[in-house]
Structures are given as C-alpha cells and as structure tokens.
Enzyme design. Structure first.
Site, short mmCIF file in Angstrom:
data_model
loop_
_atom_site.label_atom_id
_atom_site.label_comp_id
_atom_site.label_asym_id
_atom_site.label_seq_id
_atom_site.Cartn_x
_atom_site.Cartn_y
_atom_site.Cartn_z
N ARG A 54 0.81 -1.29 -0.14
CA ARG A 54 0.08 0.05 0.05
C ARG A 54 0.94 1.41 0.13
O ARG A 54 1.77 1.36 1.00
CB ARG A 54 -0.80 -0.02 1.22
CG ARG A 54 -1.62 1.15 1.41
CD ARG A 54 -2.36 1.30 2.54
NE ARG A 54 -3.21 2.47 2.62
CZ ARG A 54 -3.42 3.45 3.68
NH1 ARG A 54 -2.92 3.05 4.79
NH2 ARG A 54 -4.00 4.38 3.70
N ARG A 85 -9.64 14.46 12.90
CA ARG A 85 -9.41 15.37 12.05
C ARG A 85 -10.55 16.20 11.87
O ARG A 85 -11.72 15.69 11.78
CB ARG A 85 -8.99 14.98 10.50
CG ARG A 85 -7.53 14.10 10.64
CD ARG A 85 -7.27 13.92 8.99
NE ARG A 85 -6.17 12.91 9.11
CZ ARG A 85 -6.24 11.70 8.49
NH1 ARG A 85 -7.63 11.40 8.04
NH2 ARG A 85 -5.13 10.96 8.27
N GLU A 142 -9.42 -3.73 2.03
CA GLU A 142 -8.54 -2.98 1.07
C GLU A 142 -7.49 -4.12 0.69
O GLU A 142 -6.76 -4.04 -0.23
CB GLU A 142 -7.86 -1.90 1.78
CG GLU A 142 -8.94 -0.65 1.70
CD GLU A 142 -8.75 0.44 3.08
OE1 GLU A 142 -9.02 0.05 3.86
OE2 GLU A 142 -7.93 1.42 2.65
#
Ligand code: ADP
Length: 403
Positions: A94, A244, A387
């Site tokens: 990745r 965030r 993923e």
C-alpha cells in the site's frame, strides 16, 4: 508465474500490517501486525488463519522495519508459509500518495521508488514509511515482483473542475497543489462490490461511497470512475473524522497563527490529531460516543450531530454531482457498524429517494447488504471494505499480466 500467494504489506511510520492471501480462492492464510517499531515495547501479533490456530503475540524490542519484516517472515515460516516459498508470487505494497503520475498499480523498480520519493513533500508522514516497507521487502526478496498500489490512483479520473482548487494555477502547479483524494483502494472495491450487490455492471451504476473509519472520506463514482472525492491535497479535507477537522474556512489557520499565537506545527497537530470527534468531545470511537449519548452526554450528542450534518451535506453534494444515484454505500468501521450514523445521515432525504428500513439497518453482518426499503428509489447499502484483498487482487493481476 508459478506461485499463487500474495503478501500485502501496509507499513506506517512505526507499524507494519500484513496479510498473506491465496489468490486461487482469495482466502487469507495469515494476518498480523507489528506495532511500536523502534520502541522498547514493540509487539508482534500473528494470526495463522490457514492453520486455524490462535493468534500468537510476542513483545520485545524490534529496532526497525527490516527487523520487523524478518520477524514476520519467521512467524510465517513457522506455519510453513515462509517468504522464500516458490508459492509466493508477489508482494503488494500500500502506498498512500501516487500523485498524478501513478494512475494504476505499478511494478516497483528504482524509477518508481524515485517518483514515490519525489512525492514526499505532499505526503510527509506516509510516503517515507511506505518506502521503508518497500526497501525492506526488496532487500529480503530481490527476485520477487513487488507492486505499489496507490491510495490516490482511483481518484485520478476526477475532472479538473473537481480536482483543482480555485487558486492561481501557476502557484498550484509549482507546488503540486490539487485535490488527490485518498482511501482510493477502498472506494474502488466498495463501488464495484455495490454494483455487484445491485446485480449490475460497475459501468451501469452511479454510487456515493462513504468510507467512515477513523479517517473518513466520501466519493462520487459514475459508471465505475471516480468523479469527486472529499479528501484533497492531504487527508485533512472533507468529512468530520476521528481526530481530523475536515472542511474548515482556511482563514481559521491564519487566525490561530496571528491571534492565537500558535506555530504551524501546533496548528497541524491540532487539526490532524486533536480535532474531529475527539476534539469536539474527547472521544473518537463512535461506540463510546453512542454510549455517552445514551447517558445524556451533551458534548457527545453535539459531536455526533456535527459529524452527521457534514456527512449529509456530502451526500447531497455528490447527489448533485452525479445527477442520478443508484446507491449510497456505507463502509469501514463506523459505516459498517454504526446503524445510528446511517439512519441519521439519510434522515429527511426521502425527497431524494433515500431512506433506511429500521429493521434491516439494525441487522449486523459481515456481508454486503441493502438496508433501504424495497420501494426506495436509491439503495442504501452496507458494503464491508477489504483493502488488503483489493491490493492483493490488483497485485496478482498485474504480475500475471507481466509474466
Ligand atoms: P481505520 O481508519 O483506523 O482503518 P476503521 O475502519 O477500522 O479505522 O474504523 C475504526 C472506527 O470504527 C473506530 O474508531 C470506531 O469509531 C468505529 N467502530 C468500530 N466498531 C464499531 C461499532 N461496533 N460501532 C460503532 N462504531 C464502530
């Protein structure tokens, strides 16, 4: 190519996550994680899935990624799955930032490494860690094909109208400032899996994907191609996340510097690590936030409302971008598990054809499923992301093509 196994590596600055898959049936042979690399209290957790055994955990110092990968190789060898096996076809890495250059998974050579290095200024936290993993794996198996799968690649199809910020293009180009988007591997996988769930080809459906993990992003996918996404130059833009802030008036930063007297590094840390749900109420885990709401906690309730309000705005925005929408797909830790988030995010959007069926929405499961009523114009779906499988699939396909 003789082997059928792919090792997927996801290296962070102090961690190394891995999975070994057999691509004949996409089964997982082993999975694990090395945490706190470089610290005294490093931990390796290895689960021998093929052997069906219990997870093995070992604590102790592991100096660097090289030592970490060697420790992982030893664990795999104990299960008869050593990295020297001819059954290993490739290693898939990745890589967070592929810029504009990498639009597809790419076999790694020195030129590819140099380009990933050139992108460090736009991905200062992630790309150096990803490169460490790549270098370490190449040193261990120099003969083996290694493939980089980029988080940004799926978003390179965005039109300029969505990818550009409204600033002087000369300045933007000089500093490579544009909206790249992240979580692309997940958005690609989930949008395809959603089409499959609807019994259609990806080319024939428009999907809004909501990847809601600790990091969170939305994307608008038209006929299998991404046309907009909520993260930008960095993963800070867009939805409210675990820690965030997501979207904000950029002038907040000037204000914090000029009036608040904060340094750029302090503001960076504030917005990336101490904002979002955590900044709003002190918790970034949606389970804990729901528990507090049930106890009448007002700060947790407000954090939840701000999170959902932003999410709803993006659903509306991407509905407008796409024109017609076949499905809204929820994925990742929050999207797959938090029924109240799904319910609140589409509440009041019946006019857009969006609704959840409370009974279906409450059912838990690890299979893709539709949670909207049968009569709904737009399917609301829960589609678990994978993923690692997507990285392994892309790696195996590319290596197969090249041999
Ligand atoms: P990452 O971005 O770290 O890959 P994940 O996709 O694993 O994150 O999502 C992690 C988040 O998912 C947790 O912080 C938590 O907020 C949320 N989550 C996980 N399980 C549940 C659950 N059962 N109910 C609600 N939220 C959950």
């Amino acid at each position: 190519m003789t082997g059928t196994r792919v090792l997927v590596l996801n290296s962070g600055s102090s961690s190394l996550k891995y999975q070994l898959l057999d691509m004949r049936d996409s089964s997982r042979l082993a999975a694990g994680l090395v945490e706190r690399i470089g610290e005294q209290t490093c931990r390796l957790k290895h689960t021998p899935l093929a052997a069906g055994g219990d997870a093995r955990e070992a604590d102790g110092p592991i100096a660097d990624h090289d030592a970490a990968l060697k420790a992982v190789a030893q664990e795999l060898a104990r299960d008869g799955l050593g990295l020297d096996s001819p059954d290993l076809a490739a290693i898939g890495h990745r890589v967070v930032h592929g810029g504009m250059f990498f639009t597809e998974p790419t076999v790694i050579d020195d030129a590819v490494i140099a380009e990933i290095e050139r992108l460090i200024p736009v991905a200062p936290l992630h790309n150096p860690a990803n490169l460490t993993g790549i270098r370490t794996a190449r040193a261990l198996r120099p003969d083996l094909p290694q493939v980089a799968v980029f988080d940004t690649a799926f978003h390179t199809t965005m039109p300029e109208s969505a990818a550009r910020y409204a600033i002087d293009p000369r300045i933007a180009d000089r500093h490579r400032i544009r909206r790249y988007g992240f979580h692309g591997t997940s958005h690609a996988y989930v949008s395809r899996a959603t089409a499959e769930l609807l019994g259609k080809a990806p080319e024939d459906v428009n999907v809004i994907v909501l990847h809601l993990g600790n990091g969170a992003s939305a994307s608008a996918v038209r006929g299998g191609r991404c046309v907009d996404t909520s993260m930008g130059l960095t993963p800070l833009e867009g939805l409210v996340m675990g820690t965030r802030s997501g979207d904000m008036d950029p002038a907040v930063i000037f204000h914090l510097a000029r009036v608040g007297g904060m340094s750029m590094d302090e503001i960076d840390t504030l917005l990336n690590k101490r904002s979002g749900l955590f900044g709003l109420c002190g918790d970034n885990d949606m389970r804990e936030i729901r528990r507090r709401i049930d106890e009448g906690d007002e700060a947790a309730a407000l954090a939840f409302d701000i999170y959902v309000h932003r999410l709803k705005k993006y659903i509306g925005a991407y509905y407008a971008v796409l024109g017609t929408v076949d499905a809204v797909a929820f994925t990742a830790g929050v999207g797959e598990n938090a029924a109240p988030v799904r319910e609140a995010a589409v509440a009041g959007l019946e006019g857009l054809g969006l609704a959840v069926d409370p009974g279906r929405n409450a059912v838990r499961g690890d299979r893709p499923r539709i949670v909207s009523p049968d009569a709904a114009r737009v399917a609301v779906a829960v589609v678990p992301t994978d993923e690692e499988l997507e990285i392994a699939t892309q790696t195996y396909a590319l290596v197969g093509k090249n041999t």
